[in-house]
Design a protein around this motif. Structure first.
Motif, PDB file in Angstrom:
ATOM      1  N   GLY A 179      19.034  57.907  73.219  1.00 12.48           N
ATOM      2  CA  GLY A 179      18.599  58.710  72.474  1.00 12.48           C
ATOM      3  C   GLY A 179      19.028  58.841  71.062  1.00 12.48           C
ATOM      4  N   ILE A 180      19.991  57.812  70.630  1.00 11.98           N
ATOM      5  CA  ILE A 180      20.684  57.426  69.469  1.00 11.98           C
ATOM      6  C   ILE A 180      20.081  56.554  68.629  1.00 11.98           C
ATOM      7  CG2 ILE A 180      22.995  57.014  68.325  1.00 11.98           C
ATOM      8  CD1 ILE A 180      24.179  58.294  70.776  1.00 11.98           C
ATOM      9  N   LEU A 181      20.074  56.338  67.384  1.00 12.79           N
ATOM     10  CA  LEU A 181      19.325  55.378  66.618  1.00 12.79           C
ATOM     11  C   LEU A 181      20.585  54.418  66.265  1.00 12.79           C
ATOM     12  CD1 LEU A 181      17.012  54.276  64.781  1.00 12.79           C
ATOM     13  CD2 LEU A 181      17.965  55.529  62.818  1.00 12.79           C
ATOM     14  N   GLU A 182      20.290  53.285  66.482  1.00 12.50           N
ATOM     15  CA  GLU A 182      21.283  52.275  66.059  1.00 12.50           C
ATOM     16  C   GLU A 182      20.789  51.199  65.321  1.00 12.50           C
ATOM     17  OE1 GLU A 182      22.881  50.093  69.640  1.00 12.50           O
ATOM     18  OE2 GLU A 182      23.888  51.910  70.312  1.00 12.50           O
ATOM     19  N   VAL A 237      12.705  55.463  62.988  1.00  5.50           N
ATOM     20  CA  VAL A 237      13.724  56.035  62.088  1.00  5.50           C
ATOM     21  C   VAL A 237      13.678  57.406  61.822  1.00  5.50           C
ATOM     22  CG1 VAL A 237      15.058  55.531  60.004  1.00  5.50           C
ATOM     23  CG2 VAL A 237      14.489  53.494  61.167  1.00  5.50           C
ATOM     24  N   GLY A 238      12.181  57.541  61.352  1.00  2.00           N
ATOM     25  CA  GLY A 238      11.928  58.853  61.109  1.00  2.00           C
ATOM     26  C   GLY A 238      11.913  59.899  62.137  1.00  2.00           C
ATOM     27  N   PRO A 294      14.880  62.278  60.763  1.00  2.00           N
ATOM     28  CA  PRO A 294      14.040  62.531  59.771  1.00  2.00           C
ATOM     29  C   PRO A 294      14.313  62.228  58.142  1.00  2.00           C
ATOM     30  CG  PRO A 294      13.804  63.988  61.468  1.00  2.00           C
ATOM     31  CD  PRO A 294      15.143  63.356  61.725  1.00  2.00           C
ATOM     32  N   LEU A 295      15.668  62.648  57.997  1.00  2.00           N
ATOM     33  CA  LEU A 295      16.099  62.504  56.656  1.00  2.00           C
ATOM     34  C   LEU A 295      16.239  61.348  56.255  1.00  2.00           C
ATOM     35  CD1 LEU A 295      16.738  64.081  54.298  1.00  2.00           C
ATOM     36  CD2 LEU A 295      19.098  64.517  55.126  1.00  2.00           C
ATOM     37  N   LEU A 296      16.518  60.454  57.172  1.00  2.00           N
ATOM     38  CA  LEU A 296      17.126  59.000  56.675  1.00  2.00           C
ATOM     39  C   LEU A 296      15.926  58.215  55.918  1.00  2.00           C
ATOM     40  CD1 LEU A 296      19.563  56.954  56.581  1.00  2.00           C
ATOM     41  CD2 LEU A 296      18.599  55.958  58.954  1.00  2.00           C
ATOM     42  N   PRO A 297      14.476  57.959  56.344  1.00  2.00           N
ATOM     43  CA  PRO A 297      13.705  57.306  55.394  1.00  2.00           C
ATOM     44  C   PRO A 297      13.768  58.013  53.962  1.00  2.00           C
ATOM     45  CG  PRO A 297      12.849  57.816  57.510  1.00  2.00           C
ATOM     46  CD  PRO A 297      14.201  58.710  57.650  1.00  2.00           C
ATOM     47  N   LYS A 298      13.818  59.357  53.749  1.00  2.41           N
ATOM     48  CA  LYS A 298      13.587  60.092  52.657  1.00  2.41           C
ATOM     49  C   LYS A 298      15.164  59.607  51.869  1.00  2.41           C
ATOM     50  CE  LYS A 298      10.869  63.634  54.557  1.00  2.41           C
ATOM     51  NZ  LYS A 298      10.761  64.898  55.010  1.00  2.41           N
ATOM     52  N   ALA A 299      16.201  59.821  52.478  1.00  2.15           N
ATOM     53  CA  ALA A 299      17.382  59.583  51.616  1.00  2.15           C
ATOM     54  C   ALA A 299      17.342  58.157  51.226  1.00  2.15           C
ATOM     55  CB  ALA A 299      18.777  59.792  52.715  1.00  2.15           C
ATOM     56  N   THR A 300      16.811  56.986  51.845  1.00  2.00           N
ATOM     57  CA  THR A 300      16.910  55.676  51.341  1.00  2.00           C
ATOM     58  C   THR A 300      15.815  55.392  50.419  1.00  2.00           C
ATOM     59  OG1 THR A 300      15.524  55.159  53.102  1.00  2.00           O
ATOM     60  CG2 THR A 300      18.192  54.694  53.460  1.00  2.00           C
ATOM     61  N   GLY A 301      15.033  56.188  50.216  1.00  2.00           N
ATOM     62  CA  GLY A 301      13.874  56.171  49.068  1.00  2.00           C
ATOM     63  C   GLY A 301      14.368  55.943  47.646  1.00  2.00           C
ATOM     64  N   THR A 302      13.687  55.336  46.711  1.00  4.43           N
ATOM     65  CA  THR A 302      14.250  54.976  45.440  1.00  4.43           C
ATOM     66  C   THR A 302      13.573  55.862  44.352  1.00  4.43           C
ATOM     67  OG1 THR A 302      12.483  53.196  45.198  1.00  4.43           O
ATOM     68  CG2 THR A 302      14.714  52.765  46.011  1.00  4.43           C
ATOM     69  N   SER A 303      12.764  56.717  44.752  1.00  3.42           N
ATOM     70  CA  SER A 303      12.115  57.632  43.720  1.00  3.42           C
ATOM     71  C   SER A 303      12.446  59.099  43.894  1.00  3.42           C
ATOM     72  CB  SER A 303      10.455  57.635  43.977  1.00  3.42           C
ATOM     73  OG  SER A 303      10.274  58.115  45.313  1.00  3.42           O
ATOM     74  N   CYS A 304      12.571  59.563  42.795  1.00  2.00           N
ATOM     75  CA  CYS A 304      13.008  61.034  42.873  1.00  2.00           C
ATOM     76  C   CYS A 304      11.888  62.049  42.818  1.00  2.00           C
ATOM     77  CB  CYS A 304      13.718  61.144  41.356  1.00  2.00           C
ATOM     78  SG  CYS A 304      15.221  60.173  40.818  1.00  2.00           S
ATOM     79  N   PRO A 305      12.160  63.195  43.664  1.00  2.00           N
ATOM     80  CA  PRO A 305      10.795  64.010  43.641  1.00  2.00           C
ATOM     81  C   PRO A 305      10.435  64.577  42.324  1.00  2.00           C
ATOM     82  CG  PRO A 305      13.138  64.861  44.660  1.00  2.00           C
ATOM     83  CD  PRO A 305      13.361  63.632  44.268  1.00  2.00           C
TER      84      PRO A 305
END
Length: 103
Positions: free
Chosen positions: A68-71, A87-88, A92-103
């Motif tokens: 149940g843990i992401l490695e 990953v998502g 769930p926050l990780l794909p967003k946190a690694t994005g390069t665009s600002c909202p």
């Protein structure tokens, strides 16, 4: 400028990479991305005897669920964290946190 001459090593396993690093010692660099190292080589600010490229080591590229843990392997690229559904699902926050665009 061109980089100084060096031995290029392309290990296929972590054990092989560690053995190469032990053999060359402080006169070697580990190449993972190259964004920092390649300019230093080109300007001849560093002159290693060997470069050990760890990009093809499959064990470092793994993204998997374990109990149940992401490695995430040390060699996983940012885009893989953004693209892999697992990953998502688990973080769930990780794909967003690694994005390069600002909202």
């Amino acid at each position: 400028m061109k980089p100084p001459p060096f031995t290029y090593c392309d290990p296929e396993s972590v054990d092989e990479a560690v053995a190469l690093k032990c053999a060359y010692g402080l006169d070697s660099f580990v190449l993972a991305g190259g964004q920092s190292l390649l300019p230093l080589l080109t300007m001849r600010l560093v002159r290693p005897e060997a470069l050990i490229d760890i990009n093809r080591i499959g064990d470092l590229q793994r993204i998997e669920r374990r109990d149940g843990i992401l490695e995430v392997g040390a060699g996983v690229r940012q885009y893989a964290l953004q693209e892999r559904p697992l990953v998502g699902e688990l973080v769930p926050l990780l794909p967003k946190a690694t994005g390069t665009s600002c909202p």
